[in-house]
Design an enzyme around this catalytic site. Structure first.
Site, short mmCIF file in Angstrom:
data_model
loop_
_atom_site.label_atom_id
_atom_site.label_comp_id
_atom_site.label_asym_id
_atom_site.label_seq_id
_atom_site.Cartn_x
_atom_site.Cartn_y
_atom_site.Cartn_z
N ASP A 62 0.86 -1.19 0.00
CA ASP A 62 0.00 0.00 0.00
C ASP A 62 0.90 1.24 0.00
O ASP A 62 2.11 1.13 0.10
CB ASP A 62 -0.94 0.00 1.21
N ASP A 64 1.57 5.06 1.64
CA ASP A 64 1.32 6.00 2.72
C ASP A 64 1.88 7.36 2.33
O ASP A 64 2.93 7.45 1.70
CB ASP A 64 1.99 5.52 4.02
N ASP A 142 9.72 4.02 12.87
CA ASP A 142 10.34 2.87 13.55
C ASP A 142 11.72 2.50 13.00
O ASP A 142 12.71 2.60 13.71
CB ASP A 142 9.37 1.67 13.59
P1 ATP Z 1 3.75 -2.64 4.90
O1 ATP Z 1 4.50 -3.01 3.70
O2 ATP Z 1 3.43 -3.78 5.78
O3 ATP Z 1 2.57 -1.72 4.66
P2 ATP Z 1 4.85 -0.29 6.15
O4 ATP Z 1 6.29 0.00 6.47
O5 ATP Z 1 4.20 0.57 5.14
O6 ATP Z 1 4.82 -1.81 5.76
P3 ATP Z 1 2.72 0.44 7.91
O7 ATP Z 1 2.24 -0.29 9.08
O8 ATP Z 1 1.86 0.59 6.71
O9 ATP Z 1 4.09 -0.27 7.50
O10 ATP Z 1 3.20 1.87 8.43
C1 ATP Z 1 3.61 2.90 7.53
C2 ATP Z 1 4.80 3.63 8.12
O11 ATP Z 1 4.45 4.26 9.36
C3 ATP Z 1 5.99 2.75 8.48
O12 ATP Z 1 6.81 2.51 7.36
C4 ATP Z 1 6.68 3.58 9.54
O13 ATP Z 1 7.44 4.61 8.97
C5 ATP Z 1 5.52 4.21 10.29
N1 ATP Z 1 5.10 3.39 11.43
C6 ATP Z 1 4.12 2.47 11.44
N2 ATP Z 1 3.97 1.91 12.64
C7 ATP Z 1 4.89 2.49 13.44
C8 ATP Z 1 5.25 2.35 14.81
N3 ATP Z 1 4.62 1.48 15.58
N4 ATP Z 1 6.23 3.15 15.29
C9 ATP Z 1 6.85 4.04 14.50
N5 ATP Z 1 6.58 4.20 13.22
C10 ATP Z 1 5.61 3.45 12.67
MG MG Z 2 2.18 0.55 4.54
#
Ligand code: ATP
Ligand code: MG
Length: 437
Positions: A62, A64, A142
């Protein structure tokens, strides 16, 4: 870390010509959101997993978006927008089935933990709506590889935390002081396991070091959030790897305590084989583009304690079907305190369990009736899994495989006084064995 003091950092900027991200790889809806924010005078970046995965040449799950527009301002720009979240307010812009998550830049809390109403007394962040600058937003994320920003103005990538280098070396590194960052949000421990497994990255030693000691902090995380994290760990094609890693760090016992206890007493034995087979099978399905369900996943993850308890109850004289039912009633209440399991998944899970004893009843019309059950397909897959793991005689699973593919056992053939009737029956039989859609 006091981010206000460090907020004059210069990021490393990777120009458009020096990275592999092209707009054609970004979803049209994400681009629409980015451009509309930009045209309204706001900063707008693609961030998180989308940028990370594109830089790695992988297809993002997805997209963001991060911006300096406040949630109300985002809301004013998009008709198809909802503000969600309490701990973390953000905007969801919806386009059909696709949701673009738009978050306002945030700062980490910098006040000492004891005086800060935004933390609980374990250092956990409860409220996270302090808006900030782009730099501050990068440092509160994170992992370094999750904190890269693709700028829609000039298509460059901004890196404040060394994420590009970590992508190059395959290193998963938590930003900031690891113990503090895990205490702020213990779910980051599960995220560390998830990203390392998904990307095939090695955790930096400082990132992995605190996990085993801090694992008990997961007990305070709301069960509903844990459920979501578990699906992300086990239903995206790297579940077996994630499971081994969760076990290694002592995290699995925080998610499935009773299953973990059984695994600990029989390290190399059947329970481990069973779960490994289940997860390997799920991974294979996901990677082949086939659907998977939380009901089957949880059926597999909770089968060991349920089965063990059901066997005890059977020796006490309970009928096999009743024993399974009662075992579930004993195991589930404790389990859902750790990890929520919505009823729409626990109900089919219980059906999968309850159908198992019926597979041993092969006489008369019973097989036909079982095959007509709406949950037959999942229950059969579960039977095959049990056989593959050595829990029961493979001949039984084989028999059920055969009977679905033809009249191998002669069971499907009715007396057939004349051809017309026979044909009708056959057709009906075939329909009953088709996998549910
Ligand atoms: P995915 O491919 O699973 O979507 P993602 O890295 O995009 O992985 P998301 O859960 O969609 O993960 O979160 C988007 C972004 O928000 C992360 O890449 C990170 O930068 C930030 N983020 C999400 N959860 C946390 C957390 N618990 N603490 C700090 N930053 C976070
Ligand atoms: Mg994501």
């Amino acid at each position: 870390m006091h981010l206000q003091e460090t907020s004059k950092l210069t990021p490393k900027i990777i120009a458009r010509a020096d990275h592999n991200i092209s707009r054609s790889q970004i979803s049209e809806n994400a681009l629409k959101v980015l451009y509309r924010l930009k045209n309204a005078g706001y900063a707008a970046y693609l961030v998180g997993g989308g940028v990370r995965d594109l830089l790695l040449g992988r297809e993002p799950k997805d997209f963001d978006v991060a911006t300096d527009a406040r949630p109300e301002q985002i809301h004013a720009l998009f008709r198809n927008c909802r503000i969600i979240g309490r701990r973390f307010r953000l905007a969801h812009v919806q386009f059909g089935r696709e949701i673009i998550e738009v978050a306002t830049f945030r700062a980490a809390h910098s006040a000492p933990v004891e005086q800060d109403p935004g933390h609980d007394n374990h250092g956990r962040i409860l409220i996270d709506n302090t808006y900030g600058t782009l730099e501050q937003d990068a440092f509160r994320r994170d992992f370094t590889v999750n904190a890269l920003y693709y700028d829609i103005r000039d298509f460059s990538v901004a890196d404040y935390v060394g994420g590009v280098e970590d992508l190059g070396t395959g290193t998963l590194r938590l930003i900031g002081e690891p113990y503090t960052r895990y205490r702020e949000d213990p779910v980051r421990m599960l995220r560390a396991v998830r990203f390392a497994a998904k990307l095939g990255f090695r955790m930096h030693a400082d990132t992995s070091a605190p996990i085993t000691a801090l694992a008990p902090l997961l007990d305070d995380i709301p069960a509903a959030r844990m459920f979501e994290e578990i699906l992300k760990l086990f239903l995206y094609g790297f579940g077996l790897q994630a499971f081994e890693s969760l076990r290694h760090f002592g995290l699995f016992g925080r998610l499935f305590p009773r299953t973990d206890a059984i695994l600990n007493t029989e390290e190399q034995g059947f329970p481990h084989t069973f779960i490994a087979e289940a997860l390997a099978g799920t991974d294979a399905r996901v990677n082949a583009g086939k659907p998977v369900t939380p009901a089957f996943l949880f059926a597999a993850l909770l089968w060991q304690p349920v089965r063990q308890r059901a066997m005890e109850l059977e020796t006490q004289g309970l009928h096999s079907g009743d024993a399974v039912r009662q075992a579930v009633d004993e195991v589930l209440p404790g389990q859902i305190k750790q990890v929520a399991l919505p009823r729409r998944f626990s109900t089919p899970m219980i059906e999968i369990y309850q159908l198992q004893p019926r597979f041993t009843q092969r006489e008369g019309k019973r097989p036909q009736r079982l095959m007509a059950h709406p949950r037959f397909r999942a229950a059969y897959d579960f039977l095959v899994l049990r056989a593959a793991a050595g829990e029961l005689d493979p001949e039984l699973a084989h028999w059920w495989t055969e009977i679905q593919t033809g009249d191998a056992a002669g069971l499907a053939s009715p007396p057939a006084p004349h051809a017309g009737r026979r044909r009708r029956r056959k057709r009906r039989g075939r329909r009953a064995t088709a996998p549910p859609t």
